[in-house]
Motif scaffolding. Structure first.
Motif, PDB file in Angstrom:
ATOM      1  N   LEU A   1       2.925   1.565  -3.441  1.00  0.00           N
ATOM      2  CA  LEU A   1       2.052   1.892  -4.568  1.00  0.00           C
ATOM      3  C   LEU A   1       1.529   3.319  -4.462  1.00  0.00           C
ATOM      4  O   LEU A   1       1.464   4.045  -5.453  1.00  0.00           O
ATOM      5  N   THR A   2       1.157   3.736  -3.256  1.00  0.00           N
ATOM      6  CA  THR A   2       0.651   5.103  -3.081  1.00  0.00           C
ATOM      7  C   THR A   2       1.719   6.106  -3.482  1.00  0.00           C
ATOM      8  O   THR A   2       1.456   7.059  -4.229  1.00  0.00           O
TER       9      THR A   2
ATOM     10  N   LEU B   1      -7.232   7.003  -4.306  1.00  0.00           N
ATOM     11  CA  LEU B   1      -7.931   5.717  -4.373  1.00  0.00           C
ATOM     12  C   LEU B   1      -9.088   5.795  -5.359  1.00  0.00           C
ATOM     13  O   LEU B   1      -9.326   4.876  -6.148  1.00  0.00           O
TER      14      LEU B   1
ATOM     15  N   LEU C   1       0.821  -1.218   0.000  1.00  0.00           N
ATOM     16  CA  LEU C   1       0.000   0.000   0.000  1.00  0.00           C
ATOM     17  C   LEU C   1       0.854   1.266   0.000  1.00  0.00           C
ATOM     18  O   LEU C   1       0.579   2.204  -0.751  1.00  0.00           O
TER      19      LEU C   1
ATOM     20  N   LEU D   1      -4.712  -0.698  -7.587  1.00  0.00           N
ATOM     21  CA  LEU D   1      -3.580   0.223  -7.443  1.00  0.00           C
ATOM     22  C   LEU D   1      -2.437  -0.159  -8.383  1.00  0.00           C
ATOM     23  O   LEU D   1      -1.794   0.711  -8.982  1.00  0.00           O
TER      24      LEU D   1
ATOM     25  N   ILE E   1       2.305   6.007  -7.295  1.00  0.00           N
ATOM     26  CA  ILE E   1       1.224   6.658  -8.044  1.00  0.00           C
ATOM     27  C   ILE E   1       1.347   8.177  -7.927  1.00  0.00           C
ATOM     28  O   ILE E   1       1.289   8.894  -8.924  1.00  0.00           O
TER      29      ILE E   1
ATOM     30  N   TYR F   1      -3.428   0.971 -11.873  1.00  0.00           N
ATOM     31  CA  TYR F   1      -3.385   2.427 -12.023  1.00  0.00           C
ATOM     32  C   TYR F   1      -1.939   2.907 -12.126  1.00  0.00           C
ATOM     33  O   TYR F   1      -1.609   3.747 -12.963  1.00  0.00           O
TER      34      TYR F   1
ATOM     35  N   ALA G   1      -7.993   5.532  -8.829  1.00  0.00           N
ATOM     36  CA  ALA G   1      -7.613   4.157  -9.157  1.00  0.00           C
ATOM     37  C   ALA G   1      -8.846   3.269  -9.349  1.00  0.00           C
ATOM     38  O   ALA G   1      -8.722   2.085  -9.617  1.00  0.00           O
TER      39      ALA G   1
END
Ligand code: FAD
Ligand code: SF4
Ligand code: SF4
Lengths: 417, 413
Positions: free
Chosen positions: B15-16, B91, B12, B260, B19, B263, B94
């Motif tokens: 990926l956050t 979020l 998490l 995620l 992105i 995206y 995504a």
């Protein structure tokens, strides 16, 4: 209390590292389309616990495993689930059917077929022949057999390329594999063109045998091991005496020889492994290190969708092919979501697997249709058959695309030294 | 091979961060050694659920009372609300529609049927406004042979709150075949079968047979992996239908992980799945390059690196018989020196090892031998200074530290 404490894992293929999280099963393409297959966790580490106690716990459903290794890519604990399954299959051999012997012996089939290519291609494509193969051999009637070339790559090489290769200052050996030799010599020719343009002479190995992947998949491990040992001997000679690293154009042959020889067949390949590479990776590294330069044809235009073959995903090398393709100015690249095409070598040719095979590939075929490219690029030859048969979109190896996109003469000049 | 930023770890937080940086036009690579612990996520994000033993309704406000070394202190307590909003927007982009906000917690229902404060919850899952359940009566759907939902616990825990529970058993024919493989009657396996519209329709028919329109029906979430099956089923059944998370791997968590990853790649990010960072060169307090198991001698270079390798479970920190350490770069770790101090006797206590992790400076640069590595940040569960299980702040720390670091990297350019 024991005198020493075991602080590291000691089991084969990281069997005891399994946490039982079940993530592998979420990503198994076979378990996704049929409940007849219990999935990697059950077939792999869970089943292994029982098999270790008593071999009678061996489950015939294990033959449904494609050996795609997507479970291993997903596993957070580095359990080599696919290897555990392959080894279990190896330890519970069954007499292979005639069909499996034929499908597995790619070089015997190839030698017979190339000498009579037009006849073979014609007959393999005929409806009655397909029906007979379907009924007697269990080769699915929907399958189009890859066409056999009328001249083997090796024959072409000896007649048209061998003489000029010594004139280069740097050299590589080329493991072409059965597919290039019998079905698609053009890829081998493209490889020679590209490497020559980069200033490298290309040579055949002293003795090349089929890497054995099809033999392993069809239960003929002893033969696979013998062929593997022969390949390793030729490669050792190339590396140690001739100082030539070995390159290939097939992701599956490369993966088999680098990883499965050791993990599944127990062939000691440690001294060879790091000198054996896919051409895309080898060329990328030369460029990245500033050792070679490329000049492209300014008129080249192509819209390409890249498909990550399963073993390419497992090796973690798709990045080399996509980076190489991105260097081509006239090329528009679409990266398809990495998923299995369903063919898995000889798996999809078998009547009993045809339906699952196509169901597994459905997602990829749909993605290709949506992307609507001129060509699909992939590093695996059996993906090529499957994608061409199922979508009608022609498939090229990235090396062939590179050969088309290069300004060969200019590239040669850039790399003369 | 060169990127603007390389992130180590694809869960998490990784990926956050990936992105957020890609959205700003950076060339980003994430190296992910296998899939991540989002697969054990029940579809909710927690920002702050508990401070000093007290359940929290207003996380932003309560964050003022957090311990001085809590990671939120390093993103700035004043920025929490803004970053939390940014996380929700990310979020949403995504493709993950979640309800909730940072000012006010709602309560989610756990797989065993107890309530826990949450910041965001994926649509479809059952949520309530406070820890007290407002329901008089609910119907629990029990699927024959399903192994991933301890419904007896749910029944007991709901009843303990005064809810009248009816259990409605179903055994849809479409899932009969699946029941033959008893070990695979799992949420994620069934969700694949239920991608099929006909299969879904027959499930709906079964539910309609055992329920009536005026009931509130709760059902384990064994559908909706990457499709619109949840909404489709809700539209086809008569009663109001809400979903409960199951045991792992959980469908909502896999859905979040998949969305995620998609995206990030759609934004042009490179996701190296199944590879593992094994080493790196730190010179003059600067990370020069890293190496991975699969790329071998091809070095990965970048202006900035972000460590997002998770906690013990993912191997971001490792405990052996003598010490707790960071295994990739040998970074400084905050952990009690004495092994006896890592744990407390009662498993549900605030276990000290849960707060162990990589040491960072005030701006989340990782420390090595007491010095900050200038271009190496640490984010998410690998960080020291909080206990996610007790404080209910796991996903908040993952996402907010990721966004804060993404801002620092892009502002630096
Ligand atoms: C994902 C998962 C889910 C589970 N779910 C359930 C459940 O729902 N219900 C249930 O009843 N059970 C469940 N179990 C099983 C349960 O957790 C185990 O049965 C239980 O934890 C076993 O405890 P143990 O102490 O025997 O082994 P472990 O908890 O595995 O501990 C073994 C310890 O021994 C150490 N060790 C190993 N070798 C040596 C050595 N040579 N010297 C010194 N130390 C060594 C290991 O490092 C480890 O710390 C689950 C297990 C897993 C993995
Ligand atoms: S190798 Fe592929 S088919 Fe076999 S268990 Fe693993 S994921 Fe499934
Ligand atoms: S093999 Fe790996 S992914 Fe599968 S259950 Fe075990 S730890 Fe999980």
């Amino acid at each position: 209390m024991a005198a020493t404490t075991q602080t590291t894992f000691a089991s084969a293929n990281n069997f005891e590292q399994c946490l039982k999280c079940s993530i592998c099963t979420v990503y198994c393409p076979v378990a996704a389309v049929t409940t007849a297959y219990p999935g990697p966790k059950q077939a792999g580490p869970d089943g292994e616990r029982y098999r270790l106690k008593d071999p009678k716990f061996y489950d015939e459903a294990l033959k449904l495993c494609l050996n795609c290794k997507r479970c291993e890519v997903a596993c957070p604990s580095e359990v080599r689930i696919g290897d555990i399954i392959q080894r279990a299959r190896m330890q519970h051999p069954q007499r292979p059917k005639l069909r499996d012997v034929l499908l597995a012996n790619t070089d015997v089939m190839g030698t017979m077929a190339t000498s009579m290519a037009p006849v073979v291609n014609l007959t393999l494509g005929m409806k009655p022949v397909k029906a007979v193969m379907n009924a007697t051999l269990g080769i699915d009637k929907h399958r189009t057999f890859p066409a056999y070339a009328s001249q083997k790559f090796e024959t072409w090489y000896r007649r048209h390329a061998a003489q000029t290769q010594e004139s280069f200052s740097k050299h590589v050996s080329y493991f072409h594999g059965c597919y290039v030799n019998y079905n698609y010599p053009q890829l081998g020719k493209d490889l020679v063109t590209v490497m020559n343009a980069l200033g490298y002479g290309v040579h055949l190995l002293e003795k090349e045998k089929c890497c054995g992947v099809a033999l392993m998949a069809n239960g003929m491990h002893e033969q696979a091991k013998r062929q593997g040992e022969t390949n390793m001997q030729s490669m050792r000679k190339s590396i140690n005496e001739l100082k030539r690293p070995i390159i290939t154009t097939s992701s599956t042959c490369t993966f088999t020889m680098r990883d499965e020889y050791d993990h599944v067949l127990g062939i000691d390949n440690r001294d060879v492994r790091d000198h054996l590479s896919l051409a895309a990776r080898f060329i990328y590294q030369l460029i990245d290190n500033g050792e070679v330069k490329l000049a492209f044809d300014p008129n080249f235009k192509m819209r390409v969708a890249y498909h990550t073959a399963c073993h390419m995903q497992r090796m973690g090398w798709a990045i080399f092919s996509t980076q190489l393709l991105r260097m081509i100015p006239g090329l528009e690249l679409i990266e398809l979501e990495s998923q299995c095409c369903g063919i898995a070598g000889t798996y999809g040719f078998k009547k009993e697997n045809y339906e699952n095979s196509q169901a597994i590939g459905a997602g990829l075929f749909q993605a290709i249709k949506e992307a609507d490219p001129q060509y699909v690029a992939t590093d695996c030859e059996t993906c090529k058959w499957q994608i061409e048969m199922s979508t009608g979109v022609p498939v090229l190896n990235p090396i062939s695309i590179l050969a088309q996109a290069l300004d060969v003469e200019k590239t040669k000049q850039l790399n003369q030294n | 091979m060169k990127f603007d930023t390389i992130i180590i770890g694809g869960g998490l937080s990784g990926l956050t961060c990936g992105i957020a940086l890609s959205q700003k036009g950076q060339r980003v690579a994430i190296v992910a050694g296998g899939q991540n612990s989002l697969h054990f996520n029940a579809g909710s994000m927690e920002l702050l659920g508990n401070v000093d033993g007290e359940e929290i309704a207003h996380p932003v406000e309560a964050a003022q009372r957090l311990q001085p070394n809590h990671p939120y202190r390093k993103v700035g307590i004043d920025h929490l609300e803004e970053l939390a909003q940014e996380a929700k927007t990310l979020l949403d982009k995504a493709g993950l529609t979640m309800s909730g906000n940072a000012k006010e917690n709602h309560w989610r229902i756990t797989p065993i049927g107890v309530t826990k404060p949450a910041w965001l919850t994926l649509e479809g899952l059952a949520t309530v406004a406070s820890s007290q359940l407002p329901w008089k009566a609910v119907t629990l759907v029990e699927l024959e042979g399903f192994i991933d939902s301890p419904l007896q616990f749910v029944e007991t825990n709901l009843a303990a709150q005064g809810v009248q529970v009816k259990v409605a058993r179903i055994a849809p024919a479409v899932l009969t075949q699946a029941r033959r493989s008893a070990s695979e009657m799992r949420a994620t396996s069934l969700a694949k079968i239920l991608r099929n519209h006909q299969a879904l329709a027959s499930l709906a028919a079964e539910i309609n047979q055992v329920t009536t329109a005026d009931e509130l029906v709760l059902m384990p979430m064994f559908l909706g992996l990457d499709d619109d099956a949840l909404a489709a089923l809700q539209a086809q059944v008569k009663p109001r239908l809400a979903f409960l998370p199951t045991l792992p791997p959980m469908v909502p968590g896999v859905r979040i992980a998949t969305a995620l990853q998609h995206y990030f790649k759609m934004l042009g990010g490179t996701y190296l799945l199944g590879d593992k960072v094994v080493d790196g060169l730190i010179e003059d307090n600067t990370m020069r390059h890293i190496t991975t198991a699969k790329l071998q001698d091809v070095l990965l270079k970048a202006d900035n690196f972000v460590l997002a390798t998770g906690s013990f479970m993912s191997g971001g920190v490792v405990a052996d018989f003598t010490r707790i350490y960071e295994p990739v770069f040998g970074l400084d770790v905050e952990a009690p020196a004495n092994r006896a101090d890592w744990t407390l006797a009662e498993v549900m206590d605030d276990q000290p090892y849960m707060s162990c992790g990589v040491a960072t400076d005030d701006t989340l640069h990782a420390l090595k031998e007491g010095k900050a590595v200038k271009n190496l940040f640490a984010i998410g569960s690998v960080l020291s200074g909080h206990n996610a299980a007790v404080q209910g702040d796991g996903e908040g720390v993952d996402m907010l530290t990721a966004l804060a670091v993404a801002h620092r990297i892009t502002n630096r350019q």
